[in-house]
Scaffold this active site. Structure first.
Site, PDB file in Angstrom:
ATOM      1  N   GLU A   1       0.813  -1.205   0.000  1.00  0.00           N
ATOM      2  CA  GLU A   1       0.000   0.000   0.000  1.00  0.00           C
ATOM      3  C   GLU A   1       0.858   1.271   0.000  1.00  0.00           C
ATOM      4  O   GLU A   1       0.607   2.193  -0.757  1.00  0.00           O
ATOM      5  CB  GLU A   1      -0.883  -0.015   1.264  1.00  0.00           C
ATOM      6  N   ASP A   2       1.877   1.285   0.826  1.00  0.00           N
ATOM      7  CA  ASP A   2       2.575   2.541   1.086  1.00  0.00           C
ATOM      8  C   ASP A   2       3.998   2.649   0.535  1.00  0.00           C
ATOM      9  O   ASP A   2       4.607   3.702   0.619  1.00  0.00           O
ATOM     10  CB  ASP A   2       2.668   2.799   2.607  1.00  0.00           C
TER      11      ASP A   2
END
Ligand code: MN
Length: 743
Positions: free
Chosen positions: A89-90
């Site tokens: 996700e990051d």
């Protein structure tokens, strides 16, 4: 600025990682290697990132992994996934890389975690029970996804202090709305309670403080009471050779708050701040009988409230909770809740099913092999056929505030509104322009009027029209002060625009009626019809809400024409905005033939009304009767009233027939919904009667808060004919739905 010492930080990270390793559940040694790999990869991937607290980001995945291992009791694969949960996700790492290094299973869970973010953060908005459930299930084909997500949220809640205020509120609301019920559903009682308490801490800071302080201040007194209360029970249990422990469990801050809200009482009046739990150490086979023996002992000493007896041993709760609950009266006249359960039940209640499967196997070391069985059981719980979608969602409706509701924007943003807020309140809460231009809404994808009250969980999409403007009646549609003041401002603005055309109209009318245009006369009209300001008067004039009739009545210049039009509605001869009535339509379908005496009457210049004593419809034999006011009233030929009239005044009867007898088909029903506006009825009638040349049997039209619903019964020749009509009606502007209904 504080610059952390990199060496010290590295040590701190390693320290946390080692403490995670001590919590690692037993299992495959290869998986331990995966845990190490996951830690190194996550540490590397997040190395430049920091949490809002200023700590290295990797603290977060490590803490989530700890919750997963120690508090939920999941397996090593879950620990690996928890460590990696924010990587895809990051950071720049891709799912493909995760798959290559950790294999398909881990990749699938990480993928689920990345996607599920959407469910909770945006899509959860469309809290259509069935959808939410489906999304949860499909995006998390492995229940680990949901459990890791819960652990993630728990850690975020524990560290929420670092977040800005508005984020705290949003996160806390979501927690109450979605995560806590989900934890409850999965039987993770401790986790659920902590989530609720943490959420309350941010949403209702003062209340949270009052309750925690209240608990602290009353602790001593409570302890004294409890030890005195349990003394006789203890003695009797010991006498009967029970192995037991008695604990007093304080109720959670959140549940105390719930009680205060539900009963409308202050903290001081909540009597059951705690429950007494009697936990007996007894073999599985003897649990039930022993729990009931304990019940018997307790009720020997204290009088029970029979209504409050709950036997969740014979019938465990859906989430697996087992215990015997009762409420008894203490000698000082205070009700005390008693929970009786075995050590096994206690552990299940505290730790959820992880503990349960441990017991099933009879071998505490066997937890790991049983995790999968537990996970399957969780999945069943979510899918559970017996708990339908509605019931499932009801669990997600347990709200923090009874005086507040949570609704979602189409993009899934959460808004809180006071309870009883309507669609229009919602529109104004978003933006004054949106409120002013709103004509209705889609609430959970269904058309709804502006004054529809919203419920928690509703997703609201406002429908607007550039032609729309705020109206007086809207005051009655809203509950929020914000909406009210915005409506007021908008109406003032709006009315000003009409001042000039309204004034112009008034001057025209005055001139036509031969009245002098001066302030005195304008005031006279204004006062007669109770207009607060001349702006209001001009506004209504501009909208034709007041006109010649009112002017004439004010200045007593009644002409015959004026009087006539006020009592008889003439088809298509009134103001353009007037809607045609049913009688008018039916009359238009008739062919009038003057009989005997009536030839000196110009029938085309007369008014007609359909009599409501017999309600003739096309196909009926009919007769017209000339009334003393020179209007013609149409009766069925067999109508007793008509028969009596014919007997008395045969010279006033005119023979009347329908234009086309053949046009009488079979009756069909149609429901039309749309956005209300002037002239709707007339247009509908014109589509049916003129474009389609069909006869209307009845028309019921109801306008409510800007929405219009028409129920029409119409004679059609064939179903084809009916479908054609439905299609024609659908083409009309502002029509939202046309459906056939039973007649
Ligand atoms: Mn996270």
């Amino acid at each position: 600025m504080f610059i952390p010492d990199p060496e010290q930080e590295k040590a701190a990270i390693l320290h946390r990682y080692r403490s995670l390793l001590t919590m690692l559940p037993p299992g495959n040694p290869d998986d331990k290697i995966l845990v190490r790999k996951a830690f190194h990869l996550a540490a590397e991937a997040h190395k430049t990132m920091r949490r809002k607290t200023g700590e290295p980001y990797i603290f977060h995945p490590i803490e989530v992994a700890k919750i997963v291992a120690a508090e939920i009791g999941l397996d090593r694969i879950s620990v690996v996934c928890a460590l990696l949960h924010d990587v895809v996700e990051d950071t720049e790492y891709s799912l493909a890389e995760i798959r290559r290094i950790f294999g398909e299973h881990v990749a699938r869970i990480i993928d689920g975690l990345t996607k599920i973010e959407g469910i909770f953060d945006q899509a959860s908005s469309s809290l259509q029970a069935e959808n939410f459930k489906k999304m949860l299930l499909t995006l998390s084909d492995d229940v680990r996804v949901i459990l890791i997500k819960l652990a993630d949220r728990l850690h975020n809640m524990r560290t929420l202090d670092a977040m800005p205020k508005h984020k705290q509120l949003r996160t806390a609301s979501e927690t109450i709305y979605l995560y806590a019920p989900l934890a409850h559903r999965l039987g993770l009682y401790t986790l659920k309670t902590e989530l609720e308490d943490l959420a309350l801490k941010y949403t209702e800071q003062e209340i949270y403080q009052t309750i925690t302080e209240g608990l602290r201040d009353t602790e001593k007194e409570r302890k004294r009471f409890i030890s005195k209360f349990i003394l006789p029970i203890k003695k009797s249990l010991a006498l009967q050779n029970f192995r037991f422990r008695i604990v007093a469990r304080e109720k959670s801050v959140y549940s105390i708050w719930e009680k205060m809200k539900n009963k409308g009482i202050p903290f001081e009046e909540v009597y059951d701040l705690f429950a007494i739990r009697i936990i007996i150490d007894t073999p599985y086979e003897k649990e039930k009988v022993d729990c009931w023996s304990v019940y018997s002992i307790v009720t020997d000493h204290y009088r029970p409230n029979i209504d409050r007896l709950r036997d969740w041993i014979s019938m465990p709760k859906a989430n697996g909770y087992e215990a015997l609950h009762t409420t008894v009266m203490s000698h000082s006249g205070r009700w005390v809740e008693i929970q009786i359960r075995s050590e096994r039940m206690e552990e299940i209640a505290e730790k959820g099913f992880a503990a349960h499967w441990k017991y099933k196997n009879g071998d505490p070391k066997g937890t790991v092999t049983n995790v999968d069985r537990w996970l399957n059981r969780l999945k069943d719980l979510l899918k559970n056929a017996e708990s339908n979608a509605i019931e499932f969602m009801e669990e997600f409706q347990g709200f923090l505030f009874t005086d507040e509701i949570f609704v979602f924007t189409p993009r899934g943003e959460l808004r809180n509104l006071p309870v009883n807020s309507t669609v229009l309140d919602f529109a104004y809460a978003i933006h004054s322009d949106l409120g002013n231009k709103s004509i209705g809404a889609k609430v959970n994808h269904k058309l709804a009027p502006l004054n529809q009250a919203l419920k928690s969980g509703d997703q609201v999409e406002i429908i607007t029209s550039q032609k729309q403007a705020a109206r007086e009646e809207w005051y009655g549609y809203v509950v929020t002060a914000r909406a009210k003041s915005q409506i007021k401002t908008a109406i003032k603005e709006e009315k000003r625009k009409f001042a000039a055309p309204g004034r112009q109209k008034l001057e025209n009318i005055f001139r036509q009626a031969g009245i002098e245009v001066n302030d005195n006369n304008i005031n006279k009209l204004q006062n007669k019809y109770n207009y607060g300001s001349v702006i209001d008067l001009y506004y209504d004039l501009a909208l034709d809400l007041i006109g010649m009739k009112e002017v004439r009545s004010t200045f007593h210049t009644l002409t015959k024409a004026g009087w006539f039009s006020s009592i008889i509605t003439r088809p298509f001869r009134g103001r353009a905005t007037e809607q045609e009535t049913l009688s008018e339509t039916i009359i238009r379908q008739m062919h009038l033939q003057p009989s005997n005496k009536a030839d000196d009457l110009d029938l085309t210049k007369m008014s007609y009304e359909v009599s409501d004593c017999c309600n003739p419809v096309p196909g009926d034999e009919i007769a017209g009767f000339i009334e003393p006011n020179e209007a013609i009233r149409i009766h069925r030929a067999k109508c007793p009233v008509a028969i009596a009239l014919m007997a008395k005044y045969s010279n006033r009867i005119i023979k009347t027939t329908w234009i086309d007898k053949e046009s009488v088909g079979f009756p069909a029903g149609i429901r039309i919904t749309g956005i209300d506006r002037k002239g709707f009825a007339k247009e509908i009638i014109s589509v049916i009667a003129e474009n389609m040349d069909l006869n209307i049997k009845s028309l019921h039209l109801e306008a409510n808060a800007g929405m219009m619903e028409a129920v029409i019964k119409v004679y059609v020749y064939s179903t084809n004919n009916l479908h054609l009509l439905i299609n024609e009606l659908k083409k009309m502007p502002d029509i939202k739905m046309v459906t056939r209904i039973e007649v």
